[in-house]
Scaffold this motif. Structure first.
Motif, PDB file in Angstrom:
ATOM      1  N   ALA A   1     -13.396  -0.883 -12.706  1.00 35.24           N
ATOM      2  CA  ALA A   1     -13.062  -1.994 -13.603  1.00 35.24           C
ATOM      3  C   ALA A   1     -11.605  -2.435 -13.485  1.00 35.24           C
ATOM      4  O   ALA A   1     -11.201  -3.418 -14.119  1.00 35.24           O
ATOM      5  CB  ALA A   1     -13.359  -1.588 -15.051  1.00 35.24           C
ATOM      6  N   LEU A   2     -10.821  -1.742 -12.678  1.00 35.43           N
ATOM      7  CA  LEU A   2      -9.383  -2.015 -12.597  1.00 35.43           C
ATOM      8  C   LEU A   2      -9.122  -3.423 -12.062  1.00 35.43           C
ATOM      9  O   LEU A   2      -9.579  -3.787 -10.981  1.00 35.43           O
ATOM     10  CB  LEU A   2      -8.714  -0.964 -11.701  1.00 35.43           C
ATOM     11  N   GLU A   3      -8.352  -4.213 -12.841  1.00 37.79           N
ATOM     12  CA  GLU A   3      -8.065  -5.606 -12.472  1.00 37.79           C
ATOM     13  C   GLU A   3      -6.577  -5.872 -12.282  1.00 37.79           C
ATOM     14  O   GLU A   3      -6.203  -6.747 -11.500  1.00 37.79           O
ATOM     15  CB  GLU A   3      -8.596  -6.556 -13.551  1.00 37.79           C
ATOM     16  N   THR A   4      -5.752  -5.143 -13.041  1.00 39.42           N
ATOM     17  CA  THR A   4      -4.315  -5.414 -13.040  1.00 39.42           C
ATOM     18  C   THR A   4      -3.535  -4.145 -12.743  1.00 39.42           C
ATOM     19  O   THR A   4      -3.736  -3.120 -13.408  1.00 39.42           O
ATOM     20  CB  THR A   4      -3.866  -5.983 -14.404  1.00 39.42           C
ATOM     21  N   VAL A   5      -2.659  -4.219 -11.737  1.00 37.72           N
ATOM     22  CA  VAL A   5      -1.779  -3.099 -11.402  1.00 37.72           C
ATOM     23  C   VAL A   5      -0.368  -3.635 -11.218  1.00 37.72           C
ATOM     24  O   VAL A   5      -0.156  -4.613 -10.479  1.00 37.72           O
ATOM     25  CB  VAL A   5      -2.230  -2.385 -10.116  1.00 37.72           C
ATOM     26  N   ILE A   6       0.589  -2.998 -11.889  1.00 36.62           N
ATOM     27  CA  ILE A   6       2.002  -3.351 -11.732  1.00 36.62           C
ATOM     28  C   ILE A   6       2.719  -2.150 -11.127  1.00 36.62           C
ATOM     29  O   ILE A   6       2.721  -1.050 -11.696  1.00 36.62           O
ATOM     30  CB  ILE A   6       2.641  -3.730 -13.083  1.00 36.62           C
ATOM     31  N   LEU A   7       3.299  -2.361  -9.938  1.00 33.38           N
ATOM     32  CA  LEU A   7       4.003  -1.303  -9.219  1.00 33.38           C
ATOM     33  C   LEU A   7       5.513  -1.534  -9.313  1.00 33.38           C
ATOM     34  O   LEU A   7       5.986  -2.668  -9.193  1.00 33.38           O
ATOM     35  CB  LEU A   7       3.576  -1.290  -7.755  1.00 33.38           C
ATOM     36  N   PRO A   8       6.286  -0.463  -9.507  1.00 38.97           N
ATOM     37  CA  PRO A   8       7.738  -0.625  -9.672  1.00 38.97           C
ATOM     38  C   PRO A   8       8.472  -0.749  -8.347  1.00 38.97           C
ATOM     39  O   PRO A   8       7.998  -0.286  -7.301  1.00 38.97           O
ATOM     40  CB  PRO A   8       8.125   0.675 -10.379  1.00 38.97           C
ATOM     41  N   ALA A   9       9.671  -1.325  -8.394  1.00 39.74           N
ATOM     42  CA  ALA A   9      10.506  -1.430  -7.204  1.00 39.74           C
ATOM     43  C   ALA A   9      11.018  -0.064  -6.765  1.00 39.74           C
ATOM     44  O   ALA A   9      11.423   0.108  -5.610  1.00 39.74           O
ATOM     45  CB  ALA A   9      11.686  -2.362  -7.488  1.00 39.74           C
ATOM     46  N   SER A  10      10.979   0.915  -7.657  1.00 35.78           N
ATOM     47  CA  SER A  10      11.441   2.273  -7.333  1.00 35.78           C
ATOM     48  C   SER A  10      10.469   3.015  -6.422  1.00 35.78           C
ATOM     49  O   SER A  10      10.797   4.073  -5.888  1.00 35.78           O
ATOM     50  CB  SER A  10      11.625   3.087  -8.626  1.00 35.78           C
ATOM     51  N   LEU A  11       9.284   2.451  -6.212  1.00 37.77           N
ATOM     52  CA  LEU A  11       8.249   3.132  -5.439  1.00 37.77           C
ATOM     53  C   LEU A  11       8.709   3.368  -3.998  1.00 37.77           C
ATOM     54  O   LEU A  11       9.220   2.463  -3.335  1.00 37.77           O
ATOM     55  CB  LEU A  11       6.975   2.281  -5.433  1.00 37.77           C
ATOM     56  N   ALA A  12       8.526   4.629  -3.536  1.00 38.39           N
ATOM     57  CA  ALA A  12       8.947   4.986  -2.183  1.00 38.39           C
ATOM     58  C   ALA A  12       7.782   5.368  -1.280  1.00 38.39           C
ATOM     59  O   ALA A  12       7.914   5.357  -0.063  1.00 38.39           O
ATOM     60  CB  ALA A  12       9.952   6.145  -2.237  1.00 38.39           C
ATOM     61  N   TYR A  13       6.616   5.694  -1.879  1.00 42.18           N
ATOM     62  CA  TYR A  13       5.493   6.159  -1.054  1.00 42.18           C
ATOM     63  C   TYR A  13       4.163   5.813  -1.717  1.00 42.18           C
ATOM     64  O   TYR A  13       3.976   6.012  -2.921  1.00 42.18           O
ATOM     65  CB  TYR A  13       5.561   7.670  -0.840  1.00 42.18           C
ATOM     66  N   LEU A  14       3.231   5.283  -0.891  1.00 41.73           N
ATOM     67  CA  LEU A  14       1.851   5.031  -1.298  1.00 41.73           C
ATOM     68  C   LEU A  14       0.935   5.864  -0.409  1.00 41.73           C
ATOM     69  O   LEU A  14       0.978   5.755   0.817  1.00 41.73           O
ATOM     70  CB  LEU A  14       1.496   3.548  -1.127  1.00 41.73           C
ATOM     71  N   GLY A  15       0.087   6.702  -1.019  1.00 40.39           N
ATOM     72  CA  GLY A  15      -0.758   7.610  -0.261  1.00 40.39           C
ATOM     73  C   GLY A  15      -2.065   6.985   0.230  1.00 40.39           C
ATOM     74  O   GLY A  15      -2.331   5.791   0.063  1.00 40.39           O
ATOM     75  N   LEU A  16      -2.901   7.816   0.806  1.00 45.57           N
ATOM     76  CA  LEU A  16      -4.180   7.411   1.381  1.00 45.57           C
ATOM     77  C   LEU A  16      -5.154   6.953   0.294  1.00 45.57           C
ATOM     78  O   LEU A  16      -5.331   7.628  -0.724  1.00 45.57           O
ATOM     79  CB  LEU A  16      -4.784   8.602   2.126  1.00 45.57           C
ATOM     80  N   GLY A  17      -5.768   5.789   0.514  1.00 48.30           N
ATOM     81  CA  GLY A  17      -6.860   5.333  -0.339  1.00 48.30           C
ATOM     82  C   GLY A  17      -6.542   5.259  -1.810  1.00 48.30           C
ATOM     83  O   GLY A  17      -7.408   5.514  -2.655  1.00 48.30           O
ATOM     84  N   VAL A  18      -5.299   4.880  -2.142  1.00 45.91           N
ATOM     85  CA  VAL A  18      -4.853   4.882  -3.541  1.00 45.91           C
ATOM     86  C   VAL A  18      -5.792   4.081  -4.437  1.00 45.91           C
ATOM     87  O   VAL A  18      -6.111   4.501  -5.553  1.00 45.91           O
ATOM     88  CB  VAL A  18      -3.410   4.342  -3.650  1.00 45.91           C
ATOM     89  N   PHE A  19      -6.251   2.931  -3.950  1.00 46.93           N
ATOM     90  CA  PHE A  19      -7.120   2.072  -4.755  1.00 46.93           C
ATOM     91  C   PHE A  19      -8.523   1.961  -4.159  1.00 46.93           C
ATOM     92  O   PHE A  19      -9.232   0.980  -4.393  1.00 46.93           O
ATOM     93  CB  PHE A  19      -6.495   0.679  -4.899  1.00 46.93           C
TER      94      PHE A  19
END
Length: 393
Positions: free
Chosen positions: A331-349
């Motif tokens: 059901a996830l429709e909205t995601v806000i990611l911060p500028a501080s983010l340094a790493y996104l892993g496998l298959g996050v969404f």
């Protein structure tokens, strides 16, 4: 003879005997004598109660042994095995099809296999850990476990009738999936002495409303309570490893949130810096999550399979999002990611079928330089909205 009952005994040694056979008219309660023919009844022999039509049998405290098949085929409905009994033989209660309630008072009694073989209607049991399993009690509703040791892996997995569990102070560990999919389980009472709860121990216990963990718990493995119906989650005051706040269980030393529920509020006081692996997995009634700015990391599967989750707002400060962190949040429709983010892993969404875009508070250049797993976007995300324009994926 006693109250119309006839007892056949055989001398065993000195002043002790074995009860070989009981003959009596059908009755609600049969109280066995402590003495017979001038001897103490020390053992109930094999087949002693075969065909006996007694709802309850009171065993005297002179008895130390129940021989194999001692009560086999009898009509008993309730039995209390006194603390003096040191040995229960194989199939002692086999084919007692009317047996409803069992109490074995000696937590250290030696128990041979299949003592309750084909006793399909036991609904209440207070027994030692050595006999506590779904195989022994397939239709159990209320279970009390005594003795010292560990509830083994999958011991009561998928036991649909189980409603209440009370664990004695000698129980130190609850194994992986021990009570997994017990979807009628409403209450678990833990005693001081419990040290470790393994993964999925109470997973999918959807009727479980409240959990208070004892002060002795030292290790709670990932997903121990995932997809349960827990509304209140806490740890007893005085625990040296964990503390609780706002329905979150937190490992104090490294500020790691290890378990939450749909009704948790993640603390923003600095007591939490990491959302642990599977901490909120399958919290289906959670519709929105706000990650405070004190949090730096979301570990693997932190919010996976949260079917009702619509919005996730990650504040500045979050640096790492682990593999499959929001997997199958359909059901996830909205995601806000911060500028501080340094790493996104496998298959996050992965499996977030309603998520076609995300908002990123950094610039396009920052996004492009962000360390991302090659398969971070195994979902359907087409657009990243950055602070200075959009990126089409």
């Amino acid at each position: 003879m006693r109250d119309g009952a006839m007892f056949k005994v055989k001398s065993k040694h000195d002043r002790f005997c074995v009860l070989k056979r009981v003959r009596a008219a059908a009755c609600d309660c049969l109280e066995l004598p402590k003495y017979c023919d001038g001897m103490y009844i020390e053992e109930i022999g094999s087949g002693a109660f075969k065909g006996g039509a007694f709802k309850t049998v009171i065993i005297p405290d002179s008895v130390k042994r129940l021989a194999p098949k001692a009560f086999c085929g009898s009509d008993i409905e309730y039995i209390v095995v006194p603390e003096t009994v040191e040995f229960i033989g194989k199939a002692a209660f086999r084919d007692c099809v009317n047996l409803r309630s069992v109490v074995i008072k000696n937590a250290n009694v030696v128990i041979q296999p299949k003592i309750f073989d084909r006793c399909y209607h036991i609904a209440q049991a207070d027994v030692p850990i050595s006999v506590a399993s779904k195989a022994a009690f397939p239709r159990i509703a209320e279970l009390t476990v005594s003795g010292a040791g560990r509830i083994e892996k999958s011991a009561f997995e998928d036991c649909k009738s189980l409603k209440r569990v009370t664990l004695g102070g000698g129980i130190t560990e609850i194994g992986e999936s021990a009570f997994d999919c017990c979807d009628a389980l409403e209450e678990v009472v833990f005693a001081d002495g419990l040290r470790r709860i393994e993964s999925d121990a109470f997973a999918y216990c959807t009727a479980l409303g409240a959990v208070e963990l004892p002060e002795t718990v030292e290790e709670i493995c990932a997903g121990a309570f995932c997809d349960s119906g827990i509304k209140t989650l806490s740890v007893a005051a005085g625990n040296k490893v964990y503390h609780s706040a706002d329905n979150c269980v937190i490992r104090t030393a490294d500020k790691r949130l290890v378990a939450g529920c749909s009704y948790s509020v993640i603390p923003n006081d600095g007591s939490v810096t990491t959302i642990g692996e599977r901490a909120f997995e399958s919290c289906d009634e959670m519709t929105a999550v706000e990650i405070p700015d004190r949090i730096t990391e979301l570990c693997a599967n932190a919010f996976a399979w949260c079917d009702g989750l619509i919005e996730a707002d990650l504040h500045e400060g979050v640096e790492r999002i682990g593999d499959w962190a929001f997997e199958e949040c359909a059901a996830l429709e909205t995601v806000i990611l911060p500028a501080s983010l340094a790493y996104l892993g496998l298959g996050v969404f992965d499996g977030c079928e309603n998520l076609s875009e995300v908002c990123y508070n950094g610039t396009r250049a920052q996004w492009e330089s962000l360390d991302k797993d090659a398969y971070w976007n195994s979902a359907l995300i087409e657009t990243v909205h950055c602070s200075d324009g959009d990126i089409k994926l």
